[in-house]
Design a protein around this motif. Structure first.
Motif, PDB file in Angstrom:
ATOM      1  N   GLY A  63       0.710  -1.318   0.083  1.00 54.92           N
ATOM      2  CA  GLY A  63      -0.321   0.087  -0.076  1.00 54.92           C
ATOM      3  C   GLY A  63       0.807   1.259  -0.120  1.00 54.92           C
ATOM      4  N   GLY A  64       0.303   2.298   0.733  1.00 54.74           N
ATOM      5  CA  GLY A  64       1.232   3.570   0.787  1.00 54.74           C
ATOM      6  C   GLY A  64       2.097   3.500   2.075  1.00 54.74           C
ATOM      7  N   ASN A  65       2.194   4.685   2.494  1.00 53.33           N
ATOM      8  CA  ASN A  65       3.079   4.865   3.686  1.00 53.33           C
ATOM      9  C   ASN A  65       2.532   5.816   4.695  1.00 53.33           C
ATOM     10  N   VAL A  66       2.975   5.707   5.821  1.00 51.47           N
ATOM     11  CA  VAL A  66       2.719   6.459   7.238  1.00 51.47           C
ATOM     12  C   VAL A  66       4.040   7.042   7.895  1.00 51.47           C
ATOM     13  N   LEU A  67       4.264   8.199   7.754  1.00 51.89           N
ATOM     14  CA  LEU A  67       5.547   8.942   8.174  1.00 51.89           C
ATOM     15  C   LEU A  67       5.288   9.587   9.590  1.00 51.89           C
ATOM     16  N   SER A  68       6.285   9.316  10.611  1.00 51.10           N
ATOM     17  CA  SER A  68       6.555  10.312  11.765  1.00 51.10           C
ATOM     18  C   SER A  68       7.529  11.131  11.761  1.00 51.10           C
ATOM     19  N   PHE A  69       7.123  12.326  12.268  1.00 52.91           N
ATOM     20  CA  PHE A  69       8.499  13.221  12.205  1.00 52.91           C
ATOM     21  C   PHE A  69       8.697  13.968  13.645  1.00 52.91           C
ATOM     22  N   LYS A  70       9.657  14.343  14.082  1.00 51.66           N
ATOM     23  CA  LYS A  70       9.729  15.376  15.249  1.00 51.66           C
ATOM     24  C   LYS A  70       9.533  16.895  14.797  1.00 51.66           C
ATOM     25  N   TRP A  71       8.760  17.613  15.753  1.00 51.37           N
ATOM     26  CA  TRP A  71       8.399  18.850  15.048  1.00 51.37           C
ATOM     27  C   TRP A  71       9.121  19.635  16.364  1.00 51.37           C
ATOM     28  N   GLY A  72      10.160  20.501  15.807  1.00 52.32           N
ATOM     29  CA  GLY A  72      10.702  21.561  16.644  1.00 52.32           C
ATOM     30  C   GLY A  72       9.919  22.949  16.364  1.00 52.32           C
ATOM     31  N   GLN A  73       9.286  23.323  17.248  1.00 56.71           N
ATOM     32  CA  GLN A  73       8.694  24.527  17.339  1.00 56.71           C
ATOM     33  C   GLN A  73       9.566  25.580  17.040  1.00 56.71           C
ATOM     34  N   GLU A  74      10.532  25.627  17.982  1.00 54.46           N
ATOM     35  CA  GLU A  74      11.627  26.685  17.956  1.00 54.46           C
ATOM     36  C   GLU A  74      12.574  26.586  16.612  1.00 54.46           C
ATOM     37  N   SER A  75      12.982  25.453  16.134  1.00 49.59           N
ATOM     38  CA  SER A  75      13.657  25.360  15.107  1.00 49.59           C
ATOM     39  C   SER A  75      12.899  25.631  13.559  1.00 49.59           C
TER      40      SER A  75
END
Length: 346
Positions: A63-75
């Motif tokens: 199928g397709g994909n699911v990705l996770s990321f770390k979100w840096g509010q400051e950066s």
């Protein structure tokens, strides 16, 4: 006051991907920057705590994909953490609750449950397959899961299937190895094609945009069950042409419902809640572009931003809080095939 949004889109090259849109009404400015290039067709993106989750709406053996990321509010940066198959072709919707990520696979006709670990790693837990069809032989030849939304009480998951013309209620038991089990099925009017669903702030109503008939349907909600109360047409009087209802949103004050309609219509419809709890039409307003697949209200209810897939832009409207009416403010920005907007807290 300024606002920030994740932008989901369809991509045409490795330089495109997930973007951030900044909107400053005081400066009358919109700006866009790509923060995760190389993600294929991130058509649905959401944020939860310090994480961002995205689909890759593609097809393949898994199928397709699911990705996770770390979100840096400051950066103001996204760093990819993990990538896992969606176990169904063309994942098109994500929802999150209590460490569980739900991905709806449109062409796969199923939805998958993924456990999000504390470090953002993704662990597949369960996939539920739908089967069936309905009266529109072009669009409803098989199951097409378009969205999955948790109920306000958190105990149920409501899955909208455009292909089978049903909304399914699943009991959510997070402690089990397979957390979701079918609770009840709710048939729609044949040919409706339920697409997206959202709930009222008080948790007593559910609103469903029916893609194929361009209807916004109002349901009462209680204990895992919905019952139809009202059907609101998104088609202006005298209109002839193709339709394709796409998104439904509730204003932050709960006074208004908004729904988009694509095809030849390209409108945002506004409805107001009356004292008797029914809804009535306020206006159908031009969306200001072509194919308004998604739109979003700012958290204060002051503005509406509309993303147009075909004209490849995002336009801004001012919202009148008393009536809910929308007025364009001559502010827009070119964006490659934008199809989803998710508000980030500043």
């Amino acid at each position: 006051m300024s606002y920030q949004f994740l932008v989901g889109s369809y991509t045409e090259g490795p330089e495109e991907g997930i973007s951030i849109l900044d909107f400053s009404p005081d400066e009358k400015s919109l700006s866009l920057r790509t923060v995760a290039p190389g993600v294929q067709n991130p058509s649905f993106v959401i944020a939860e705590n310090d994480f961002v989750f995205s689909v890759e709406e593609i097809e393949g053996i898994t199928g397709g994909n699911v990705l996770s990321f770390k979100w840096g509010q400051e950066s103001q940066n996204l760093q990819q953490i993990d990538n896992t198959p969606s176990n169904g072709n063309h994942p098109c919707h994500l929802s999150y609750q209590d460490g569980f990520l739900i991905v709806s696979n449109y062409s796969g006709g199923n939805f998958s449950i993924i456990k999000v670990q504390e470090d953002g790693k993704l662990v597949p837990r369960q996939t539920i397959q739908h089967s069936g069809n309905s009266v529109n032989t072009d669009r409803q030849e098989s199951a097409h899961v378009h969205s999955a939304n948790f109920s306000p009480d958190g105990h149920y998951l409501f899955v909208s299937d455009l292909g089978t013309d049903k909304i399914y209620s699943y009991l959510f038991e997070p402690e089990k190895s397979e957390p979701f089990s079918l609770f009840e099925e709710f048939p729609m009017t044949p040919g409706d094609g339920p697409r997206h669903l959202t709930f009222s702030q008080d948790g007593k109503e559910a609103f469903v945009v029916q893609e194929l008939t361009a209807v916004l349907e109002v349901f009462s909600y209680e204990n895992g069950r919905i019952n139809s109360k009202q059907r609101l047409s998104l088609i202006p009087e005298g209109f002839e042409g193709a339709v394709g209802a796409a998104e439904v949103r509730v204003s932050p004050d709960g006074k208004n419902l908004y729904a988009s309609n694509r095809g030849d219509a390209n409108t945002i419809s506004v409805f107001a809640k009356a004292e008797d709890e029914s809804y009535s039409l306020v206006e159908h307003v031009s969306s200001g572009g072509i194919m308004p697949r998604n739109f979003i209200l700012t958290p204060d209810g002051e503005y509406v931003l509309v993303a147009h897939q075909a004209s490849e832009d995002i336009v801004v409207f001012k919202r009148e809080k008393e009536t809910g009416k929308l007025t364009p403010i001559s502010l827009s920005i070119e964006v490659p095939k934008p199809v989803y907007l998710f508000g980030l807290s500043n």
